[in-house]
Design a protein around this motif. Structure first.
Motif, PDB file in Angstrom:
ATOM      1  N   VAL A  70     -10.092 -11.700  43.762  1.00 39.29           N
ATOM      2  CA  VAL A  70     -10.169 -11.639  45.486  1.00 39.29           C
ATOM      3  C   VAL A  70     -11.346 -13.305  45.871  1.00 39.29           C
ATOM      4  CG1 VAL A  70     -12.403 -10.361  47.022  1.00 39.29           C
ATOM      5  CG2 VAL A  70     -11.172  -8.920  44.712  1.00 39.29           C
ATOM      6  N   THR A  71     -10.354 -13.500  46.516  1.00 44.81           N
ATOM      7  CA  THR A  71     -11.386 -14.538  47.006  1.00 44.81           C
ATOM      8  C   THR A  71     -12.340 -14.228  48.634  1.00 44.81           C
ATOM      9  OG1 THR A  71      -9.495 -15.811  46.673  1.00 44.81           O
ATOM     10  CG2 THR A  71     -10.797 -16.505  48.781  1.00 44.81           C
ATOM     11  N   ILE A  72     -13.413 -14.641  48.917  1.00 47.05           N
ATOM     12  CA  ILE A  72     -14.473 -14.163  49.501  1.00 47.05           C
ATOM     13  C   ILE A  72     -14.557 -15.953  50.188  1.00 47.05           C
ATOM     14  CG2 ILE A  72     -15.071 -12.260  48.673  1.00 47.05           C
ATOM     15  CD1 ILE A  72     -17.645 -13.379  48.568  1.00 47.05           C
ATOM     16  N   ASN A  73     -14.640 -15.563  51.908  1.00 50.87           N
ATOM     17  CA  ASN A  73     -15.111 -16.553  52.446  1.00 50.87           C
ATOM     18  C   ASN A  73     -16.809 -16.056  52.171  1.00 50.87           C
ATOM     19  OD1 ASN A  73     -13.396 -17.630  53.832  1.00 50.87           O
ATOM     20  ND2 ASN A  73     -12.888 -16.438  55.280  1.00 50.87           N
ATOM     21  N   ARG A  74     -17.957 -16.900  51.692  1.00 50.99           N
ATOM     22  CA  ARG A  74     -18.953 -16.537  51.375  1.00 50.99           C
ATOM     23  C   ARG A  74     -19.633 -16.396  53.068  1.00 50.99           C
ATOM     24  NH1 ARG A  74     -22.509 -18.641  46.909  1.00 50.99           N
ATOM     25  NH2 ARG A  74     -24.040 -17.032  47.060  1.00 50.99           N
ATOM     26  N   LYS A  75     -20.498 -15.285  52.677  1.00 47.82           N
ATOM     27  CA  LYS A  75     -20.953 -15.609  54.065  1.00 47.82           C
ATOM     28  C   LYS A  75     -23.048 -15.874  54.189  1.00 47.82           C
ATOM     29  CE  LYS A  75     -17.918 -13.859  56.572  1.00 47.82           C
ATOM     30  NZ  LYS A  75     -17.319 -14.488  57.837  1.00 47.82           N
ATOM     31  N   ILE A  76     -23.468 -15.828  55.171  1.00 46.84           N
ATOM     32  CA  ILE A  76     -24.474 -16.673  55.098  1.00 46.84           C
ATOM     33  C   ILE A  76     -25.207 -16.063  56.191  1.00 46.84           C
ATOM     34  CG2 ILE A  76     -24.539 -18.254  53.703  1.00 46.84           C
ATOM     35  CD1 ILE A  76     -24.983 -20.369  55.943  1.00 46.84           C
ATOM     36  N   HIS A  84     -25.252 -13.052  51.714  1.00 50.19           N
ATOM     37  CA  HIS A  84     -25.111 -11.799  51.764  1.00 50.19           C
ATOM     38  C   HIS A  84     -24.797 -11.327  51.016  1.00 50.19           C
ATOM     39  CE1 HIS A  84     -22.252  -8.018  52.826  1.00 50.19           C
ATOM     40  NE2 HIS A  84     -23.021  -8.351  54.002  1.00 50.19           N
ATOM     41  N   PRO A  85     -26.115 -10.281  50.897  1.00 49.49           N
ATOM     42  CA  PRO A  85     -26.390  -9.312  49.381  1.00 49.49           C
ATOM     43  C   PRO A  85     -25.199  -8.503  48.633  1.00 49.49           C
ATOM     44  CG  PRO A  85     -26.989  -7.841  51.287  1.00 49.49           C
ATOM     45  CD  PRO A  85     -26.292  -9.526  52.168  1.00 49.49           C
ATOM     46  N   THR A  86     -24.092  -7.814  48.988  1.00 50.64           N
ATOM     47  CA  THR A  86     -23.008  -8.098  48.229  1.00 50.64           C
ATOM     48  C   THR A  86     -22.295  -9.316  47.738  1.00 50.64           C
ATOM     49  OG1 THR A  86     -21.650  -8.042  49.805  1.00 50.64           O
ATOM     50  CG2 THR A  86     -22.199  -6.036  50.035  1.00 50.64           C
ATOM     51  N   HIS A  87     -21.814 -10.173  48.372  1.00 49.38           N
ATOM     52  CA  HIS A  87     -21.647 -11.224  47.405  1.00 49.38           C
ATOM     53  C   HIS A  87     -22.641 -11.848  46.604  1.00 49.38           C
ATOM     54  CE1 HIS A  87     -19.136 -12.896  51.361  1.00 49.38           C
ATOM     55  NE2 HIS A  87     -19.051 -11.778  50.754  1.00 49.38           N
ATOM     56  N   GLU A  88     -23.822 -11.733  46.940  1.00 47.13           N
ATOM     57  CA  GLU A  88     -25.516 -11.354  45.782  1.00 47.13           C
ATOM     58  C   GLU A  88     -25.056 -10.857  44.638  1.00 47.13           C
ATOM     59  OE1 GLU A  88     -27.726 -15.182  45.571  1.00 47.13           O
ATOM     60  OE2 GLU A  88     -25.760 -15.465  46.203  1.00 47.13           O
ATOM     61  N   PHE A  90     -22.614  -9.336  43.531  1.00 42.60           N
ATOM     62  CA  PHE A  90     -21.434 -10.197  42.439  1.00 42.60           C
ATOM     63  C   PHE A  90     -21.592 -11.723  41.704  1.00 42.60           C
ATOM     64  CE2 PHE A  90     -18.324  -7.998  45.709  1.00 42.60           C
ATOM     65  CZ  PHE A  90     -18.260  -6.984  44.393  1.00 42.60           C
ATOM     66  N   ARG A  91     -22.376 -12.975  41.859  1.00 43.29           N
ATOM     67  CA  ARG A  91     -23.238 -14.494  41.675  1.00 43.29           C
ATOM     68  C   ARG A  91     -24.101 -14.231  40.789  1.00 43.29           C
ATOM     69  NH1 ARG A  91     -26.975 -17.246  41.326  1.00 43.29           N
ATOM     70  NH2 ARG A  91     -28.059 -16.319  43.428  1.00 43.29           N
ATOM     71  N   ALA A  92     -24.936 -13.151  40.836  1.00 42.04           N
ATOM     72  CA  ALA A  92     -25.810 -12.200  39.922  1.00 42.04           C
ATOM     73  C   ALA A  92     -25.275 -12.221  38.925  1.00 42.04           C
ATOM     74  CB  ALA A  92     -26.706 -11.602  40.711  1.00 42.04           C
ATOM     75  N   ALA A  93     -24.542 -10.666  38.541  1.00 48.51           N
ATOM     76  CA  ALA A  93     -23.885 -10.289  38.476  1.00 48.51           C
ATOM     77  C   ALA A  93     -22.650 -11.131  36.775  1.00 48.51           C
ATOM     78  CB  ALA A  93     -22.739  -9.178  37.823  1.00 48.51           C
ATOM     79  N   ALA A  94     -22.159 -12.740  37.300  1.00 47.96           N
ATOM     80  CA  ALA A  94     -21.273 -13.057  36.639  1.00 47.96           C
ATOM     81  C   ALA A  94     -22.156 -13.679  35.651  1.00 47.96           C
ATOM     82  CB  ALA A  94     -21.089 -14.272  38.054  1.00 47.96           C
ATOM     83  N   PHE A  95     -23.557 -13.709  36.379  1.00 49.82           N
ATOM     84  CA  PHE A  95     -24.369 -15.035  35.366  1.00 49.82           C
ATOM     85  C   PHE A  95     -25.576 -13.780  34.124  1.00 49.82           C
ATOM     86  CE2 PHE A  95     -23.112 -18.211  38.889  1.00 49.82           C
ATOM     87  CZ  PHE A  95     -22.428 -18.974  38.218  1.00 49.82           C
ATOM     88  N   ALA A  96     -25.017 -12.630  34.747  1.00 46.03           N
ATOM     89  CA  ALA A  96     -26.135 -11.825  32.702  1.00 46.03           C
ATOM     90  C   ALA A  96     -25.311 -11.270  31.830  1.00 46.03           C
ATOM     91  CB  ALA A  96     -26.470 -10.821  34.516  1.00 46.03           C
ATOM     92  N   PHE A  97     -25.640 -10.845  31.608  1.00 44.82           N
ATOM     93  CA  PHE A  97     -25.762 -10.049  30.511  1.00 44.82           C
ATOM     94  C   PHE A  97     -25.831  -8.718  30.300  1.00 44.82           C
ATOM     95  CE2 PHE A  97     -25.637 -14.911  29.170  1.00 44.82           C
ATOM     96  CZ  PHE A  97     -24.670 -15.046  28.570  1.00 44.82           C
ATOM     97  N   GLY A  98     -25.032  -7.543  29.224  1.00 50.68           N
ATOM     98  CA  GLY A  98     -25.016  -6.512  28.826  1.00 50.68           C
ATOM     99  C   GLY A  98     -25.138  -5.642  30.624  1.00 50.68           C
TER     100      GLY A  98
END
Length: 156
Positions: A70-76, A84-88, A90-98
């Motif tokens: 998936v490619t997204i245009n980052r929304k602010i 945008h909360p949905t983009h955040e 995904f970003r938070a999950a990418a840097f998390a564990f478990g």
């Protein structure tokens, strides 16, 4: 009565939702700004040939994996300085564990046709960068962890 003329489906028919709630109490929110969407569900096929097949190859499906590119245009929201909360999500999950690294997603035909799927994925987050005139885009790979199940299209 005339027979309707079939038309070709368009790639932009896909809609992606992410669960902003919990598994027990889902809160499905549409992901905005998608510019490219590539679903894949690859089977693992093993050669199961034997002398009994009289020289013909036999194969057995032994597994399945799935992935969304998936490619997204980052929304602010520049008035309150937030993405945008949905983009955040995904970003938070990418840097998390478990369990924090997993997101529940569903995708479906936005025209209400029957194709619709749901599963849990791990996120790879890769900002595209670019020239000074480029939009802020992010390439995400959502790699399935567990089954991708067919669901009734919520837009049907």
């Amino acid at each position: 009565m005339s027979t309707p003329t079939p038309t070709t489906a368009l790639a932009r028919r896909w809609a992606l939702d992410v669960n902003m709630g919990t598994v027990e109490t889902p809160d499905w929110v549409r992901v905005p700004g998608i510019t490219e969407f590539n679903p894949a569900a690859e089977p693992n096929i093993e050669d199961s040939s034997s002398y009994d097949s009289e020289g013909w190859a036999e194969n057995t499906k032994t597994g399945q994996s799935w992935e969304l590119g998936v490619t997204i245009n980052r929304k602010i929201n520049d008035s309150v300085k937030v993405y945008h909360p949905t983009h955040e999500k995904f970003r938070a999950a990418a840097f998390a564990f478990g369990s924090a690294s997993e997101v529940q997603v569903r995708y479906m035909d936005r025209n209400g046709l029957p194709e619709a799927y749901q599963g849990t994925a791990l996120v790879t987050w890769a900002p595209s960068g670019g020239e000074y005139t480029a939009l802020d885009q992010v390439e995400m790979t959502l790699t399935g962890t567990g089954p991708l199940v067919s669901i009734t299209n919520p837009l049907a």
